[in-house]
Design a protein around this motif. Structure first.
Motif, PDB file in Angstrom:
ATOM      1  N   HIS A  46     102.917  72.709   9.691  1.00 37.07           N
ATOM      2  CA  HIS A  46     102.390  71.893  10.833  1.00 37.07           C
ATOM      3  C   HIS A  46     101.058  72.167  11.366  1.00 37.07           C
ATOM      4  N   ALA A  47     100.531  73.435  10.914  1.00 39.86           N
ATOM      5  CA  ALA A  47      99.266  73.915  11.176  1.00 39.86           C
ATOM      6  C   ALA A  47      97.987  72.776  11.090  1.00 39.86           C
ATOM      7  N   THR A  48      97.178  72.977  11.958  1.00 42.30           N
ATOM      8  CA  THR A  48      96.016  72.078  12.102  1.00 42.30           C
ATOM      9  C   THR A  48      94.995  72.515  10.773  1.00 42.30           C
ATOM     10  N   ASP A  49      94.302  71.510  10.383  1.00 48.43           N
ATOM     11  CA  ASP A  49      93.282  71.781   9.336  1.00 48.43           C
ATOM     12  C   ASP A  49      92.144  72.928   9.604  1.00 48.43           C
ATOM     13  N   GLU A  50      91.791  72.768  11.156  1.00 49.72           N
ATOM     14  CA  GLU A  50      90.942  73.866  11.369  1.00 49.72           C
ATOM     15  C   GLU A  50      91.366  75.275  11.491  1.00 49.72           C
ATOM     16  N   ALA A  51      92.694  75.170  11.854  1.00 48.86           N
ATOM     17  CA  ALA A  51      93.207  76.464  11.962  1.00 48.86           C
ATOM     18  C   ALA A  51      93.862  77.124  10.358  1.00 48.86           C
ATOM     19  N   ASN A  53      91.629  76.110   7.707  1.00 54.66           N
ATOM     20  CA  ASN A  53      90.213  76.605   7.260  1.00 54.66           C
ATOM     21  C   ASN A  53      90.013  77.961   7.725  1.00 54.66           C
ATOM     22  N   GLN A  54      90.008  78.212   8.949  1.00 53.73           N
ATOM     23  CA  GLN A  54      89.766  79.330   9.663  1.00 53.73           C
ATOM     24  C   GLN A  54      90.391  80.729   9.277  1.00 53.73           C
TER      25      GLN A  54
END
Length: 316
Positions: A46-51, A53-54
């Motif tokens: 459920h992690a965000t795409d931003e997290a 990619n980072q």
């Protein structure tokens, strides 16, 4: 003679360097061949795409495999590191060096106990060949060798910690003396897996050497028995056992890491299991490489010592 010594050392160093190179490449590839995305495994589904990619950028997972390998080699051979730990956010090297002293002390204590007991049992068995002592020494280590190391640890805890209260159940006491005292039971546990093969090997070599002609000559010269046994017989019989000890060193390290969990010792074993459970693969890589390099270096030293004792080994 000096040229032969240099050639022997050069060959040993080249072999060690090749093994280190192969181990380094294997660790890099095996971690990346594990099924699943390590970033998703760390952050969760459920992690965000931003997290995601980072973290992928932080771990250089968006780079090609070749670029990742070059960065990995640079970290390993220039900085003795495998990057930053995902969980702790600090360099893996600093974490490993923080936990390593306890594990190194446990390894040294276990190896010392294994060598001393193996020498005593082997000499007793060889000098009383086919006697009661010889049969007992040959049977008891075989039984002990078939017991899992963690089970032996639990039995020793029940006997010496819970019932007799001679040693702590787990953890480490403060100070050097307290640490050594706390590691006595774990080191005995680890040595249980090392003693049987060492006794079996050294006993056979001692019996073979005791039947050699030069021993009869020394006995006829009326040299003290302890001098004959410890200086002449052991010198000629110890090389195969040294090589076996070198081979078994990796098993000793593995046993040490497991025993640390049984006795709740905060060493490399605890750090490794935490890294695996947290999917902290840079830390897993670092611990694996440090343990592998330690085994390779010690094996190299033992190999050189064996060739120094027996010059015939220099041709191998």
């Amino acid at each position: 003679m000096k040229n032969n010594s240099y050639k022997t050392m050069t060959r040993a160093l080249i072999r060690a360097a090749l093994v280190i190179a192969l181990v380094t490449a294997a660790v890099f590839l095996l971690i990346r061949l594990v099924p699943g995305d390590p970033v998703v495994m760390v952050l969760g589904e459920h992690a965000t795409d931003e997290a995601v990619n980072q973290l992928r950028e932080q771990l250089h997972l968006n780079d090609s495999l070749g670029q990742q390998f070059l960065i990995f080699l640079q970290n390993v051979f220039l900085h003795a590191d495998t990057g930053n730990s995902i969980k702790y956010g600090v360099s893996c090297r600093s974490l490993i060096l923080q936990y390593a002293p306890v594990t190194l002390l446990l390894v040294v204590m276990s190896m010392t106990i294994s060598i001393v007991i193996s020498l005593l049992l082997s000499f007793t068995a060889a000098t009383h060949k086919d006697g009661i002592a010889d049969h007992l020494i040959r049977i008891i280590p075989i039984i002990a060798h078939g017991m899992p190391v963690f089970w032996i640890g639990l039995i020793l805890i029940l006997i010496f910690s819970v019932n007799l209260k001679w040693f702590p159940v787990g953890g480490l006491k403060k100070g050097t003396a307290g640490m050594i005292y706390s590691l006595i039971l774990p080191s005995i546990t680890v040595s249980f897996g090392q003693i049987p093969p060492l006794v079996r090997s050294l006993r056979e070599q001692l019996i073979e050497t005791l039947d050699a002609d030069f021993v009869l000559t020394l006995c006829a010269a009326k040299l003290p028995r302890r001098v004959i046994l410890w200086k002449h017989v052991l010198h000629n019989a110890v090389v195969p056992t040294l090589m076996l000890l070198s081979v078994n060193l990796s098993y000793l390290i593995g046993g040490t890491l497991v025993v640390e969990q049984v006795f709740a010792v905060k060493g490399i074993g605890k750090l490794l299991f935490e890294a695996i459970s947290n999917r902290d693969f840079p830390l897993v890589e670092g611990i694996t490489l440090y343990c592998a390099f330690f085994v390779i270096i010690i094996s190299l030293i033992v190999d050189l010592i064996a060739k120094k004792i027996d010059p015939r080994m220099a041709k191998v």
